[in-house]
Write an enzyme that holds these catalytic residues in place. Structure first.
Site, PDB file in Angstrom:
ATOM      1  N   ASN A 156       0.798  -1.239   0.000  1.00  9.80           N
ATOM      2  CA  ASN A 156       0.000   0.000   0.000  1.00  9.80           C
ATOM      3  C   ASN A 156       0.824   1.279   0.000  1.00  9.80           C
ATOM      4  O   ASN A 156       0.454   2.258  -0.630  1.00  9.80           O
ATOM      5  CB  ASN A 156      -1.019  -0.020   1.146  1.00  9.80           C
ATOM      6  CG  ASN A 156      -0.364  -0.083   2.493  1.00  9.80           C
ATOM      7  OD1 ASN A 156       0.708  -0.666   2.655  1.00  9.80           O
ATOM      8  ND2 ASN A 156      -0.967   0.530   3.475  1.00  9.80           N
ATOM      9  N   ALA A 237       0.822 -12.446   9.527  1.00  9.14           N
ATOM     10  CA  ALA A 237       1.604 -12.349  10.768  1.00  9.14           C
ATOM     11  C   ALA A 237       1.496 -13.632  11.591  1.00  9.14           C
ATOM     12  O   ALA A 237       2.484 -14.091  12.184  1.00  9.14           O
ATOM     13  CB  ALA A 237       1.132 -11.156  11.594  1.00  9.14           C
ATOM     14  N   GLU A 254       3.496  -5.086  12.394  1.00  6.18           N
ATOM     15  CA  GLU A 254       2.598  -3.933  12.180  1.00  6.18           C
ATOM     16  C   GLU A 254       1.481  -4.410  11.266  1.00  6.18           C
ATOM     17  O   GLU A 254       1.709  -4.668  10.084  1.00  6.18           O
ATOM     18  CB  GLU A 254       3.368  -2.787  11.516  1.00  6.18           C
ATOM     19  CG  GLU A 254       4.519  -2.238  12.333  1.00  6.18           C
ATOM     20  CD  GLU A 254       4.059  -1.413  13.526  1.00  6.18           C
ATOM     21  OE1 GLU A 254       2.865  -1.078  13.608  1.00  6.18           O
ATOM     22  OE2 GLU A 254       4.908  -1.122  14.385  1.00  6.18           O
ATOM     23  N   CYS A 288      -3.295   1.444   6.412  1.00  2.60           N
ATOM     24  CA  CYS A 288      -3.693   0.721   7.625  1.00  2.60           C
ATOM     25  C   CYS A 288      -4.373   1.641   8.633  1.00  2.60           C
ATOM     26  O   CYS A 288      -5.132   1.185   9.478  1.00  2.60           O
ATOM     27  CB  CYS A 288      -2.470   0.069   8.248  1.00  2.60           C
ATOM     28  SG  CYS A 288      -1.163   1.271   8.563  1.00  2.60           S
ATOM     29  N   GLU A 469       7.251   0.909  16.521  1.00  2.00           N
ATOM     30  CA  GLU A 469       8.390   1.453  15.779  1.00  2.00           C
ATOM     31  C   GLU A 469       8.423   2.961  15.991  1.00  2.00           C
ATOM     32  O   GLU A 469       7.390   3.579  16.216  1.00  2.00           O
ATOM     33  CB  GLU A 469       8.272   1.083  14.290  1.00  2.00           C
ATOM     34  CG  GLU A 469       8.391  -0.421  14.074  1.00  2.00           C
ATOM     35  CD  GLU A 469       8.209  -0.897  12.626  1.00  2.00           C
ATOM     36  OE1 GLU A 469       7.539  -0.218  11.841  1.00  2.00           O
ATOM     37  OE2 GLU A 469       8.765  -1.964  12.302  1.00  2.00           O
TER      38      GLU A 469
HETATM   39  P1  NAD Z   1       0.168  -9.333   3.242  1.00  2.00           P
HETATM   40  O1  NAD Z   1       0.217  -9.801   4.637  1.00  2.00           O
HETATM   41  O2  NAD Z   1      -0.562 -10.126   2.246  1.00  2.00           O
HETATM   42  O3  NAD Z   1       1.632  -9.154   2.651  1.00  2.00           O
HETATM   43  C1  NAD Z   1       2.605  -8.363   3.270  1.00  2.00           C
HETATM   44  C2  NAD Z   1       3.984  -8.876   2.886  1.00  2.00           C
HETATM   45  O4  NAD Z   1       4.168 -10.177   3.438  1.00  2.00           O
HETATM   46  C3  NAD Z   1       4.199  -9.014   1.392  1.00  2.00           C
HETATM   47  O5  NAD Z   1       5.539  -8.677   1.077  1.00  2.00           O
HETATM   48  C4  NAD Z   1       3.972 -10.503   1.173  1.00  2.00           C
HETATM   49  O6  NAD Z   1       4.611 -11.000   0.028  1.00  2.00           O
HETATM   50  C5  NAD Z   1       4.555 -11.085   2.433  1.00  2.00           C
HETATM   51  N1  NAD Z   1       4.063 -12.436   2.796  1.00  2.00           N
HETATM   52  C6  NAD Z   1       2.865 -12.993   2.494  1.00  2.00           C
HETATM   53  N2  NAD Z   1       2.803 -14.241   2.988  1.00  2.00           N
HETATM   54  C7  NAD Z   1       3.980 -14.481   3.625  1.00  2.00           C
HETATM   55  C8  NAD Z   1       4.521 -15.591   4.343  1.00  2.00           C
HETATM   56  N3  NAD Z   1       3.834 -16.734   4.493  1.00  2.00           N
HETATM   57  N4  NAD Z   1       5.757 -15.479   4.874  1.00  2.00           N
HETATM   58  C9  NAD Z   1       6.454 -14.325   4.731  1.00  2.00           C
HETATM   59  N5  NAD Z   1       6.007 -13.262   4.064  1.00  2.00           N
HETATM   60  C10 NAD Z   1       4.775 -13.321   3.515  1.00  2.00           C
HETATM   61  O7  NAD Z   1      -0.381  -7.831   3.300  1.00  2.00           O
HETATM   62  P2  NAD Z   1      -0.689  -6.879   2.074  1.00  2.00           P
HETATM   63  O8  NAD Z   1      -1.974  -7.324   1.463  1.00  2.00           O
HETATM   64  O9  NAD Z   1       0.525  -6.733   1.239  1.00  2.00           O
HETATM   65  O10 NAD Z   1      -0.884  -5.485   2.827  1.00  2.00           O
HETATM   66  C11 NAD Z   1      -2.095  -5.056   3.345  1.00  2.00           C
HETATM   67  C12 NAD Z   1      -2.132  -5.290   4.836  1.00  2.00           C
HETATM   68  O11 NAD Z   1      -1.058  -4.617   5.479  1.00  2.00           O
HETATM   69  C13 NAD Z   1      -3.375  -4.726   5.483  1.00  2.00           C
HETATM   70  O12 NAD Z   1      -3.861  -5.634   6.426  1.00  2.00           O
HETATM   71  C14 NAD Z   1      -2.878  -3.471   6.174  1.00  2.00           C
HETATM   72  O13 NAD Z   1      -3.643  -3.033   7.265  1.00  2.00           O
HETATM   73  C15 NAD Z   1      -1.527  -3.892   6.606  1.00  2.00           C
HETATM   74  N6  NAD Z   1      -0.702  -2.718   6.864  1.00  2.00           N
HETATM   75  C16 NAD Z   1      -0.343  -2.439   8.166  1.00  2.00           C
HETATM   76  C17 NAD Z   1       0.428  -1.322   8.448  1.00  2.00           C
HETATM   77  C18 NAD Z   1       0.852  -0.977   9.844  1.00  2.00           C
HETATM   78  O14 NAD Z   1       1.810  -0.241   9.991  1.00  2.00           O
HETATM   79  N7  NAD Z   1       0.188  -1.454  10.872  1.00  2.00           N
HETATM   80  C19 NAD Z   1       0.841  -0.503   7.402  1.00  2.00           C
HETATM   81  C20 NAD Z   1       0.442  -0.817   6.106  1.00  2.00           C
HETATM   82  C21 NAD Z   1      -0.313  -1.943   5.856  1.00  2.00           C
END
Ligand code: NAD
Length: 488
Positions: A156, A237, A254, A288, A469
């Site tokens: 994002n 996560a 996060e 987020c 962070e």
């Molecule tokens: P996602 O969890 O699908 O992917 C995030 C990252 O993790 C990507 O690089 C992805 O390739 C990787 N990933 C996916 N599966 C994995 C695994 N099994 N092992 C290791 N890495 C893996 O999230 P997204 O769809 O890319 O992003 C959107 C989400 O991120 C939303 O839930 C949003 O709220 C959250 N977000 C949180 C914050 C925060 O600071 N709290 C900031 C921005 C986005």
């Protein structure tokens, strides 16, 4: 469909200071046209292994540099990114679908600032010392970088969130292997081209591109990567926690949010309405910290709703590179379908969609007909138990509901699994402090939104994350502390 007029952009991994091709690639789409325009390495164990090895080799030299030497390199890198700001902004907009205006004013300036901020803050940490005169001892603490940090970031805010991790990790003397989202890898690759010029020794920053399941998991499972900083969804996560458990890794997580905005009768609506529109729809609602549950006190409910919907209808959706556009494309076809499905579910449950999806028609420029666009959508009369009020939608959709008392709204605002960011609108000083204290939320903004001081902790509670962070928090995460006792 393939864009025949343009040559495909082909990315390479960046390992030990060199760009290295990969044996297989993933297609990456331009969300505003639906065309494949880029190929991203589909890295796996082998590539991650090479990157971790390079990072391990670079660690002894990098970790023994003084904070000042590291700071100078971070500042140089900030200058280099800033020099190319327009090119980075164009690339981020094309790759992610976000408006060029947002990329120019938010994403890339913040990526630059992340490096400048940690270049400065690393110079100002001190350690503790205590004395036990009766037994003739002094105690002091000592901090050292941990080793190879694994950094995993979402789609994002691609460069913004990746640099929010890279900057503190290397400022503290760690070396890193970063894995950006496979959907938005271009600006990370562009940054790699500047690292040598900034004076960063080879192997300090390695970037491995690919999917979460292959490249991400290989990094999480690698025994020589003792810490993982992850930003992404709560579901991913959970998987990362499971996979890293056998190694007892240090994790910073996060995650998602379902952020409330609480509007009391005494709120200044002339400030509240434009800010709540931004907090709901900025970056297509793909932040987020975006508001997705708006609780409005009964006395101003109908006025708020009328003005909010009228203003939401003015948000222009279309070609992200048009500087007058407010809402660009969503990240992918699948994500667009998912966001739309929430609006359908709300309608099926009897909620009222006041504007946007399914209600108003969306006229797109000819070149963007196959893009993943959606109008800002406002839903009212939706029940607190509805999935639209419980689950993270992560699109330009927000729900507006009425409330009566302070006590009631605190309970309702807290009744979700998430706890990332909340917004409170009121001119009663006593009330804003009371409410802020009781909200289960890592961040509470009063009469504003997304105003950040990077010195202070950022992160969520409950399903929104583990750890924080910020200047002090990132320093603590990316270093290992030791207590040393000397008897004299
Ligand atoms: P996602 O969890 O699908 O992917 C995030 C990252 O993790 C990507 O690089 C992805 O390739 C990787 N990933 C996916 N599966 C994995 C695994 N099994 N092992 C290791 N890495 C893996 O999230 P997204 O769809 O890319 O992003 C959107 C989400 O991120 C939303 O839930 C949003 O709220 C959250 N977000 C949180 C914050 C925060 O600071 N709290 C900031 C921005 C986005």
């Amino acid at each position: 469909t393939m864009a025949h007029s343009e040559a495909l952009l082909v990315l390479e991994n960046f390992i030990g200071g060199k760009f290295v091709p990969c044996s297989s690639y993933i297609d990456s789409y331009n969300p505003s046209t639906g065309d494949v325009y880029c190929r991203v390495p589909d890295s796996g164990k082998e590539e991650v292994e090479a990157a971790v090895k390079a990072a391990k080799n670079a660690f002894p030299v990098w970790s023994s540099k003084s904070p000042l030497e590291r700071s100078q390199i971070l500042n140089k890198l900030a200058d280099l990114i800033e020099h190319d700001l327009e090119a980075f902004a164009q690339a981020e907009s094309k790759d992610q679908g976000k408006t060029i205006t947002f990329a120019r004013t938010v994403d890339i300036p913040r990526a630059v600032y992340n490096f400048r901020f940690f270049a400065s803050s690393i110079l100002h940490h001190t350690t503790d010392c205590t004395e036990m005169a009766t037994v003739g001892c002094v105690h002091y603490t000592s901090r050292a970088p941990v080793g190879v940090a694994g950094l995993i970031s979402p789609w994002n805010l691609p460069l913004y969130l990746l640099t929010w991790k890279i900057a503190p990790a290397i400022a503290c003397g760690n070396t890193v292997v970063a894995k950006p989202s496979e959907m938005t890898s271009v600006t990370a690759w562009m940054m790699c081209k500047l690292l040598e010029k900034a004076g960063l020794p080879h192997g300090v920053v390695n970037v491995v591109f690919g999917t979460g399941a292959k490249a991400g998991e290989a990094l999480v499972c690698h025994p020589d990567v003792p810490l993982i900083s992850f930003t992404g969804s709560t579901l991913t996560a959970q998987r990362i926690m499971e996979k890293s458990a056998p190694h007892c890794k240090r994790l910073s997580l996060e995650l998602g949010g379902k952020n409330p905005a609480i509007v009391f009768d005494d709120a200044d609506l002339t400030q509240c309405i434009p800010t709540t529109l931004r907090s709901s729809f900025a970056n297509q609602g793909e932040i987020c910290l975006c508001t997705s549950r708006i609780f409005v006190q009964r006395g101003v409910y109908s006025e708020f709703l009328k003005r909010f919907v009228a203003e939401a209808k003015k948000w222009k959706v279309g070609n992200p590179s048009d500087p007058t556009v407010n809402v660009g494309a969503l990240i992918s076809k699948e994500h667009l379908e998912k966001v739309r499905s929430y609006v359908k579910k709300a309608q099926a449950e009897g909620a009222r969609v006041l504007c946007g999806e399914g209600v108003d028609s969306l006229a797109l420029p000819t070149g963007n007909q196959k893009g993943y666009f959606m109008l800002p959508t406002v839903i009212a009369e939706v029940k607190d138990e509805s999935c639209c009020m419980q689950e993270e939608i992560f699109g330009p959709v927000t729900c507006v509901v009425a409330f009566d008392t302070e006590e009631e709204v605190i309970e309702r605002a807290n009744s979700v699994k998430y706890g990332l960011a909340a917004t409170v609108w009121s001119s009663n000083v006593g009330r804003v402090h009371r409410v802020a204290r009781r909200l289960q939320s890592g961040l509470v903004w009063t009469n504003c939104w997304l105003v950040r001081d990077l010195n202070l902790p950022f992160g969520g509670m409950k399903a929104s994350g583990i750890g924080r962070e910020g200047a002090k928090d990132s320093y603590e995460f990316f270093t290992e502390i030791k207590t040393i006792t000397i008897k004299h």
